[in-house]
Design a protein around this motif. Structure first.
Motif, PDB file in Angstrom:
ATOM      1  N   UNK A 261      -3.239  -3.461   5.673  1.00 61.86           N
ATOM      2  CA  UNK A 261      -2.318  -3.810   4.600  1.00 61.86           C
ATOM      3  C   UNK A 261      -1.296  -2.687   4.477  1.00 61.86           C
ATOM      4  N   UNK A 262      -0.133  -3.001   3.899  1.00 61.51           N
ATOM      5  CA  UNK A 262       0.972  -2.046   3.882  1.00 61.51           C
ATOM      6  C   UNK A 262       1.502  -1.887   2.463  1.00 61.51           C
ATOM      7  N   UNK A 263       1.803  -0.649   2.100  1.00 64.29           N
ATOM      8  CA  UNK A 263       2.481  -0.350   0.837  1.00 64.29           C
ATOM      9  C   UNK A 263       3.623   0.617   1.119  1.00 64.29           C
ATOM     10  N   UNK A 264       4.845   0.211   0.796  1.00 63.77           N
ATOM     11  CA  UNK A 264       6.024   1.053   0.998  1.00 63.77           C
ATOM     12  C   UNK A 264       6.688   1.267  -0.357  1.00 63.77           C
ATOM     13  N   UNK A 265       6.692   2.519  -0.820  1.00 68.25           N
ATOM     14  CA  UNK A 265       7.278   2.862  -2.107  1.00 68.25           C
ATOM     15  C   UNK A 265       8.541   3.680  -1.879  1.00 68.25           C
TER      16      UNK A 265
END
Length: 783
Positions: A261-265
């Motif tokens: 899964x990916x999280x880009x902040x």
């Protein structure tokens, strides 16, 4: 010769029209829209054949097209000296097929054609019709499965013959019907159910892959591939896209979209009218502007008035966002189990589930800034977590209302941008999967039946391991304890665990072992309080044949059993002084000598010890070696009593409730508020072990699915020493309880549920002082 051919031969059509005429139909109209003549360019596409035949059958152009607001022909006409820069698409009327390539037919209310009208003379007008060449053509020519198109409210706005045949047998007009009347579940419900399965994303174990705060002085561009103009300023990266070329800002760290899964902040400032999109695609070594050729673009439309998602350069989702304003702040992109989400701060502003998922393998992530826009990038963080590789197929099956025995699998198809026009149209192909669904159900049933007993055994094993190796509690004390234990586990240092009886010293020791590099090696526990003093040395270190009377064979010591692993010595204060000396020698030399032998044995083990006694007091009393104490207490860890961490009472109670449910085959699901309040008011001098016994008894004797207050029964020693609410205790019992509570008056008072003054009164009554009893407990006891 037709009138239109005369126009063409006499060059009365503008060159701009003739240059674009290879796929157009020309219609000569009067001011009321009546069709005088029609023709198509000699090089027209095959897809225009049927449409041209329809034009020849109609009397007015209004019979074929849904022209907005019922505008008349003069109001729609352009002068031949003008060339419209923007043409609104129009819809064919519902009784006109977009395409009719036998045996397939496709019905649609979607804008599927451009209609331009030019004024030729006082009462003559030239209509130019061009079909929008988008995917409907491929649906008609290539698919025999049911195909449908829906608007944002779930209204059916297009379908093919196979779909109508599946629903009505091929006779009823379905345009305008709500899809929930025809199939179940709807695509919208499938998406919602998939998003419900995601759960709380903040609980995922996110691991940092790239992190950079560009507003900090000295930060670098390492790890980024920058397109357009990027300049480092005091506030961050000033990003300007003056030309369309090289407009991507790429994180040069790939993500495995199959497994993560990916999280880009990103934190942005100086946002003008547009917020950058996220692009998922190949590594952009050639700076291709189509970075999503194998992936996605997700974010705002170029006009900034809507959010959209494009897959492999085709839009698949579009939603108008009237209230959304692009302001400075923090934005987060998520891709979790095939669902895309965008958060503005803590608010979710976008969500879309794609059951087919991103193209497999490693993909790079970029930010996309459109032409003539700029912003300041203050912060970027890319994190990943392990994806749940769970098949979504079984959650996607749909059925037609009239065909309950048949199952179909929907898959989305890309939409064309002409069909947007402040609307979202979703298109789906339905592939029949009845046979596969039946086999899937049969295999699933067989699998569950065959493995039921094994699963039950695994559940019991899991519960046992959780009980042995888990530090349960979410309060600050237990959180700090876990963090400290995990740091200690990575070392080989000896650890002394202290705490009252029942606080879980063995559990902590097993937790340290499970987090260490020795976790796959033995964990050996020695309970010194249970060992006879005369045999303690032989049991621990072993003996050889003939070492003492009755030693008829060689015996390996318990310490030897821990070779390569961890040795946990519980109640280390019960060791005799001579055994303490041998343990000290082992800690110094890492060798032991069995009783009766002169040959040392080298061992590689990690030592953990525990004590509920005050070893410092024992040192003063001469019953425990001071040099051994400092060898054992390289890292001292104290476990607080349960009464000092009541915030963990709820989670501990629930854990034990489910444990004993499995053990005894019960179905107790909750603990009532009244019962929980009763637990909070208890003293818990027996700590976690006492709570475990209370919950076990409550689960066994509970009369329903909930533990009530009357199911909670305490069996505390304090009841034996209270009469009419006042303390009544003998001298010997008083001394015994004082020692059991580590010589702490406050702890003893809490255990007996009396005031500290009552304890001091008994010191006076029996002519004792706390310090005297702590310094020489045995002498005072036998005085």
């Amino acid at each position: 010769m037709s009138v239109l051919h005369t126009y063409i031969e006499n060059d009365l059509l503008k060159p701009e029209l003739l240059n674009l005429a290879h796929d157009r139909i020309f219609v000569l109209l009067d001011e009321k829209g009546s069709v005088i003549d029609s023709t198509a360019n000699a090089i027209h596409l095959n897809s225009l054949n049927y449409l041209l035949m329809q034009v020849k059958k109609i009397r007015t152009i209004h019979e074929m097209f849904d022209i907005k607001d019922g505008r008349d022909i003069p109001g729609l006409a352009w002068s031949l000296d003008q060339f419209p820069s923007k043409i609104e698409p129009v819809s064919l009327r519902s009784d006109v097929y977009c395409f009719d390539n036998e045996p397939e037919e496709y019905y649609s209310l979607i804008p599927t054609a451009n209609l331009r009208i030019f004024k030729q003379s006082t009462n003559r007008y030239l209509g130019v019709i061009r079909m929008i060449p988008y995917f409907v053509k491929y649906i008609a020519e290539n698919f025999r499965q049911p195909v449908m198109g829906l608007d944002a409210k779930g209204k059916l706005i297009s379908y093919n013959r196979a779909f109508r045949q599946a629903v009505t047998g091929g006779h009823e007009n379905l345009l305008g019907r709500n899809i929930s009347e025809l199939i179940s579940p709807t695509p919208a419900k499938l998406q919602l159910s998939a998003q419900d399965d995601i759960g709380e994303i903040s609980t995922y174990e996110w691991k940092n892959r790239y992190k950079m705060n560009f507003s900090i002085q000295g930060s670098s561009l390492k790890g980024l591939i920058a397109g357009s103009t990027v300049k480092q300023t005091a506030k961050g990266l000033h990003w300007t896209n003056e030309e369309r070329k090289d407009f991507l800002l790429t994180i040069d760290t790939p993500v495995n979209w199959d497994r993560e899964n990916v999280r880009l902040t990103v934190r942005l400032s100086n946002i003008q009218n547009y917020f950058p999109c996220m692009v998922v695609g190949e590594k952009l070594k050639t700076r291709s502007e189509w970075g999503d050729i194998d992936g996605y673009i997700v974010g705002p439309t170029p006009e900034g008035r809507a959010l959209y998602l494009k897959k492999q350069t085709l839009p698949v989702f579009h939603e108008k966002m009237n209230q959304l304003e692009w302001q400075d702040g923090e934005y987060t992109f998520y891709y979790v189990n095939r669902t895309f989400m965008i958060y503005k701060g803590q608010e979710k502003i976008f969500s879309y589930t794609d059951f087919e998922g991103v193209s497999s393998g490693k993909r790079w992530i970029s930010l996309w800034l459109i032409e003539e826009q700029q912003c300041c990038v203050e912060y970027i963080e890319l994190s990943v977590s392990q994806a749940v590789n769970e098949s979504l197929i079984e959650k996607q099956f749909v059925t037609f209302e009239g065909q309950k025995g048949k199952y179909f699998l929907p898959s989305s198809l890309g939409s064309h941008y002409y069909s947007v026009e402040d609307q979202y149209y979703g298109f789906y192909k339905l592939q029949e999967m009845t046979g596969i669904k039946e086999r899937f159900d049969a295999l699933q049933l067989a699998h569950e039946t065959a493995l039921r007993k094994e699963r039950e055994a695994l559940l019991q094993l899991r519960d046992y391991r959780e009980e042995q190796n888990s530090l349960i509690g979410n309060g600050k004390a237990m959180t700090d304890l876990r963090n400290k234990a995990e740091k200690v586990a990575k070392t080989s240092a000896t650890v002394l665990i202290t705490g009252e009886t029942g606080t879980g010293k063995e559990v902590l020791a097993r937790y340290i072992h499970s987090k260490s590099s020795r976790k796959n090696q033995p964990f050996i526990k020695i309970d010194c309080s249970a060992l006879p003093a005369s045999l303690m040395e032989s049991i621990l270190f072993g003996h050889v044949k003939g070492a003492f009377t009755g030693a008829d064979r060689n015996q390996k010591g318990m310490i030897n059993e821990a070779q390569g692993g961890t040795l946990f010595i519980d109640d280390v204060g019960s060791l005799t002084l001579d055994v303490q000396a041998k343990l000290l020698h082992f800690l110094q030399e890492r060798t032991i000598t069995p009783l009766g032998s002169s040959k040392p044995i080298h061992l590689d083990i990690r030592i953990l010890t525990a004590s509920n006694k005050l070893l410092e007091s024992m040192i003063k009393a001469g019953t425990f070696r001071e040099d051994l104490y400092y060898r054992l207490a390289v890292i001292p860890i104290h476990i607080p009593p349960l009464r000092d961490r009541l915030e963990d009472l709820s989670v501990l109670s629930s854990h034990f409730m489910w444990e004993f449910n499995h053990r005894y085959g019960r179905d107790v699901r909750s603990i009532s508020p009244e019962a929980m309040q009763k637990l909070h008011l208890h003293v818990w001098k027996g700590n976690v072990r006492e709570l475990q016994n209370v919950i076990e008894q409550s689960v066994i004797f509970s009369r329903g699915t909930e533990i009530s207050a009357r199911d909670i029964k305490f069996s505390s020693a304090e009841q034996h020493y209270l009469k009419n609410g006042r303390l009544d205790i003998s001298r010997d019992d008083f001394i015994k309880l004082f020692r059991e509570n580590n010589g702490v008056v406050k702890t003893m008072a809490a255990a007996l549920n009396v005031s500290r003054r009552a304890i001091y009164d008994y010191f006076v009554k029996y002519g004792m002082k706390p310090n005297q009893l702590r310094n020489n407990p045995r002498k005072q006891q036998h005085r």
